[in-house]
Design a protein around this motif. Structure first.
Motif, mmCIF file in Angstrom:
data_model
loop_
_atom_site.group_PDB
_atom_site.id
_atom_site.type_symbol
_atom_site.label_atom_id
_atom_site.label_comp_id
_atom_site.label_asym_id
_atom_site.label_seq_id
_atom_site.Cartn_x
_atom_site.Cartn_y
_atom_site.Cartn_z
ATOM 1 N N THR A 12 -14.487 24.588 17.487
ATOM 2 C CA THR A 12 -14.450 22.942 17.647
ATOM 3 C C THR A 12 -15.496 22.416 18.429
ATOM 4 O O THR A 12 -16.301 21.533 17.926
ATOM 5 N N CYS A 16 -18.478 19.692 16.838
ATOM 6 C CA CYS A 16 -18.480 18.359 17.571
ATOM 7 C C CYS A 16 -19.912 18.316 18.124
ATOM 8 O O CYS A 16 -20.463 17.190 17.895
ATOM 9 N N ARG A 75 -6.771 14.540 13.308
ATOM 10 C CA ARG A 75 -8.292 14.348 13.763
ATOM 11 C C ARG A 75 -9.323 14.821 12.641
ATOM 12 O O ARG A 75 -10.199 14.152 12.466
ATOM 13 N N LYS A 76 -9.171 16.008 11.980
ATOM 14 C CA LYS A 76 -9.816 16.671 11.142
ATOM 15 C C LYS A 76 -10.334 15.637 9.885
ATOM 16 O O LYS A 76 -11.437 15.585 9.780
ATOM 17 N N LEU A 79 -12.336 12.559 10.762
ATOM 18 C CA LEU A 79 -13.714 13.044 11.075
ATOM 19 C C LEU A 79 -14.331 13.393 10.094
ATOM 20 O O LEU A 79 -15.707 12.938 9.962
ATOM 21 N N LEU A 120 -14.443 13.072 18.133
ATOM 22 C CA LEU A 120 -15.140 14.158 18.667
ATOM 23 C C LEU A 120 -14.779 14.364 19.969
ATOM 24 O O LEU A 120 -14.521 15.582 20.477
ATOM 25 N N LEU A 123 -11.126 15.880 19.848
ATOM 26 C CA LEU A 123 -11.091 17.300 19.650
ATOM 27 C C LEU A 123 -11.601 18.090 20.486
ATOM 28 O O LEU A 123 -10.965 19.150 20.911
ATOM 29 N N ALA A 124 -12.600 17.790 21.155
ATOM 30 C CA ALA A 124 -13.245 18.648 22.348
ATOM 31 C C ALA A 124 -12.200 18.893 23.372
ATOM 32 O O ALA A 124 -12.226 19.876 24.010
ATOM 33 N N MET A 140 -20.365 19.274 24.319
ATOM 34 C CA MET A 140 -20.145 18.506 23.123
ATOM 35 C C MET A 140 -21.060 17.362 23.065
ATOM 36 O O MET A 140 -22.060 17.165 22.345
ATOM 37 N N LEU A 185 -13.730 23.770 10.566
ATOM 38 C CA LEU A 185 -13.080 23.092 11.890
ATOM 39 C C LEU A 185 -11.616 23.168 11.884
ATOM 40 O O LEU A 185 -10.859 22.796 10.901
#
Length: 401
Positions: A12, A16, A75-76, A79, A120, A123-124, A140, A185
């Motif tokens: 991940t 990112c 999220r995915k 993004l 980003l 997710l991070a 990231m 991801l």
């Protein structure tokens, strides 16, 4: 964290990081391509300024909408679509043939990139435990100055001399990254957990999703206001430095090449500073990190004002870069810490949008100060109160978390 969790986090944060590299390249792209674009479209200085601002303006709706949708559908997916939109309209920059169309595609490319950034960060943050969020976001976000430094090097080659190649590179790289995102991801585990819960009878119930108004409830109101002020003034200074550092060097009597070299050192030290400050965010008391990073920015700004040799200017640029970009990374990490999972994307997205307003105003104010005859010293001095205000509000914020 078990081996599976470590793998999830590494993949991940790594993906990112790649997208942050692309963002850093785009931040530098407009300035590097400016001379070629000006000649190709026959623009005057005012039109060129509008071109610069349009890309930043596009970040605003992107940041507002992207984080909100990511809290609702995941999220995915958001993004991937954000990066695809950015890639398509960055490539369109090469193919347009009028100034107005150029502004439209830069705005839309900015919207795609603006939507990506809060996701980003989210997710991070959600890929690791709470104790490791600072370093995850730092690792990231250090991709941003790395990307800017890479494009500065590309610009010094024969390939980079053609402004269209800059945007071909900026559009094709995310297209290459998109399949990697699709295949590798993982979706945020925290998002999946918050989206649904298993009841005792085995039925799945949807957890209520957060909304904009939840940012202003009794629990989040003050945190939201404090982080908005800090984002606004910090990004104002960040973009003054990003946009004007080479020109400030010229104002101080150095050559344009020396200014470009200073910007390279600025970005190189920024990558290191972002990682180190991110790690310290997890290990130190939050107040110590705030004092260190804003104290570092003030020291760098004062050093820029006081330096009278090229070596001193390069060192001062590196000092400012390490702390001012590193500070931005820490603020993003705080966004991931302050808000609960159900409104994290929304909260970080709106705060990023507020910060982008400061990012737009900063270079404009700096340009006005230069036009009014205040010189480079006046611009640097004007940035100091912004840093003091940001530091005060961040210290107020950490008292509440």
């Amino acid at each position: 964290m078990d081996q599976s969790g470590n793998k999830h986090a590494i993949i991940t944060v790594g993906i990112c990081f790649l997208i942050a590299v692309i963002e850093g390249m785009d931040i530098q792209a407009a300035g590097i391509a400016a001379a070629g674009i000006r000649e190709y479209f026959g623009l005057d200085s005012s039109q060129l300024g509008i071109f610069f601002s349009t890309g930043i303006l596009g970040l605003l709706p992107g940041a507002l909408v992207g984080g909100r949708i990511a809290d609702r559908i995941g999220r995915k997916a958001v993004l991937i679509w954000s990066v695809a939109i950015f890639a398509i309209f960055t490539l369109c920059t090469v193919w347009v043939n009028s100034f107005n169309t150029l502004l439209v595609v830069r705005f839309l490319a900015g919207a795609g990139l603006g939507a990506a950034m809060p996701i980003l960060i989210t997710l991070a943050s959600e890929a690791v435990s709470v104790e490791k969020r600072g370093r995850a976001v730092g690792l990231m976000y250090c991709g941003m100055p790395v990307g800017a430094a890479i494009l500065s090097l590309v610009a010094s080659t024969e390939f980079g001399a053609n402004w269209k190649n800059i945007f071909y590179l900026g559009g094709l790289l995310p297209i290459i990254v998109i399949p990697v995102m699709v295949w590798l991801l993982p979706e945020s585990k925290e998002y999946l957990k918050a989206k649904s819960e298993v009841k005792t009878d085995g039925a799945v119930a949807s957890v209520s999703q957060g909304s904009f108004k939840d940012l202003f409830n009794s629990k989040n109101l003050l945190q939201t206001l404090f982080i908005w002020v800090s984002y606004f003034f910090t990004l104002m200074v960040v973009y003054i430095m990003l946009s004007w550092l080479p020109s400030l060097f010229t104002e101080l009597g150095f050559t344009r090449k020396e200014g470009a070299t200073a910007q390279f050192y600025f970005m190189l030290s920024a990558a290191v500073g972002t990682i180190i400050l991110g790690m310290l965010t997890d290990r130190w008391k939050k107040a110590y990190v705030i004092i260190l990073m804003y104290g570092g920015i003030l020291s760098g700004l004062l050093a820029l004002n006081a330096a009278d040799s090229l070596t001193q200017m390069y060192l001062a640029s590196a000092l400012v870069g390490a702390f001012v970009i590193g500070c931005q990374g820490v603020l993003y990490a705080f966004g991931g810490i302050v808000y609960p999972t159900e409104v994290r994307g929304t909260g970080v997205g709106v705060a990023s949008a507020v910060g982008r307003i400061g990012a737009m105003l900063g270079p404009t104010i700096a340009g006005s100060l230069l036009t009014a005859g205040f010189g480079a010293a006046g611009v640097i001095s004007a940035a100091i109160p912004c840093i003091v205000i940001s530091a005060v509000f961040m210290l107020l914020l950490i008292r509440r978390i």
